[in-house]
Scaffold this motif. Sequence first.
Motif, mmCIF file in Angstrom:
data_model
loop_
_atom_site.group_PDB
_atom_site.id
_atom_site.type_symbol
_atom_site.label_atom_id
_atom_site.label_comp_id
_atom_site.label_asym_id
_atom_site.label_seq_id
_atom_site.Cartn_x
_atom_site.Cartn_y
_atom_site.Cartn_z
ATOM 1 N N ALA A 24 54.786 84.147 -17.697
ATOM 2 C CA ALA A 24 53.659 85.054 -17.486
ATOM 3 C C ALA A 24 53.590 85.502 -16.027
ATOM 4 C CB ALA A 24 52.348 84.379 -17.894
ATOM 5 N N TYR A 25 53.832 84.568 -15.120
ATOM 6 C CA TYR A 25 53.789 84.887 -13.698
ATOM 7 C C TYR A 25 54.911 85.862 -13.333
ATOM 8 C CZ TYR A 25 53.793 84.373 -8.638
ATOM 9 O OH TYR A 25 53.777 84.623 -7.294
ATOM 10 N N GLU A 26 56.108 85.625 -13.835
ATOM 11 C CA GLU A 26 57.237 86.517 -13.539
ATOM 12 C C GLU A 26 57.007 87.901 -14.135
ATOM 13 O OE1 GLU A 26 59.612 86.089 -11.342
ATOM 14 O OE2 GLU A 26 58.805 84.106 -10.917
ATOM 15 N N VAL B 129 41.290 92.289 -7.966
ATOM 16 C CA VAL B 129 41.491 92.011 -9.394
ATOM 17 C C VAL B 129 42.978 91.775 -9.673
ATOM 18 C CG1 VAL B 129 41.332 93.012 -11.713
ATOM 19 C CG2 VAL B 129 39.408 93.225 -10.126
ATOM 20 N N ILE B 130 43.847 92.561 -9.034
ATOM 21 C CA ILE B 130 45.295 92.372 -9.220
ATOM 22 C C ILE B 130 45.705 90.970 -8.765
ATOM 23 C CG2 ILE B 130 47.570 93.112 -8.382
ATOM 24 C CD1 ILE B 130 46.436 95.990 -8.347
ATOM 25 N N LEU B 131 45.218 90.535 -7.618
ATOM 26 C CA LEU B 131 45.554 89.190 -7.132
ATOM 27 C C LEU B 131 44.991 88.103 -8.042
ATOM 28 C CD1 LEU B 131 45.157 89.478 -3.260
ATOM 29 C CD2 LEU B 131 47.254 89.420 -4.606
ATOM 30 N N LEU B 132 43.780 88.311 -8.537
ATOM 31 C CA LEU B 132 43.197 87.327 -9.465
ATOM 32 C C LEU B 132 43.989 87.260 -10.766
ATOM 33 C CD1 LEU B 132 39.382 87.930 -8.878
ATOM 34 C CD2 LEU B 132 40.731 85.917 -8.237
ATOM 35 N N MET B 133 44.499 88.405 -11.205
ATOM 36 C CA MET B 133 45.357 88.408 -12.402
ATOM 37 C C MET B 133 46.640 87.613 -12.127
ATOM 38 S SD MET B 133 43.854 89.794 -14.891
ATOM 39 C CE MET B 133 45.223 89.827 -15.996
ATOM 40 N N LEU C 95 49.728 82.786 -13.131
ATOM 41 C CA LEU C 95 50.343 81.584 -12.590
ATOM 42 C C LEU C 95 49.916 80.345 -13.388
ATOM 43 C CD1 LEU C 95 52.195 80.572 -10.325
ATOM 44 C CD2 LEU C 95 50.161 80.308 -8.897
ATOM 45 N N THR C 96 48.680 80.320 -13.832
ATOM 46 C CA THR C 96 48.207 79.182 -14.636
ATOM 47 C C THR C 96 48.764 79.208 -16.047
ATOM 48 O OG1 THR C 96 46.208 80.294 -15.431
ATOM 49 C CG2 THR C 96 46.044 79.094 -13.331
#
Length: 130
Positions: free
Chosen positions: A54-56, A39-43, A48-49
Amino acid sequence: MASIKPYVRPMRGWWRKNPYYVRYMIREASSIFLAIYTVILLMGLLRLTQGEAAYEAWRAALTSFGSIVFHLLALLTVSYHAYTWWKVAPKTAPDIRIAGRPLPELVITVGGWLATLGMSALVYIVMRWM
């Protein structure tokens, strides 16, 4: 006339009575950490999208104390899961023979561990290089 009561097998704590089952339950519980990590990786992909900011922010959240503790616990439990997986692999593998002799179980187990460690190191090196 006395009524007959059916036998009800107690289920509470059944797995704590046998060390084999304790190890089995710990192994199965390690999948909880794997699910949370997924779930953390999917977040991270979602962030990223949503753009660089948001990604940073997601990456910054990964440096928090709680996140680091979680990732260390996840590493330990998933490492234990991989260890037990390769330990059982010879029992589930097809009959592998070399020159008519069965491949020793230790070769399969150690080969799996080395492959896991090697691929982990490769992923680490590639990620550091990027």
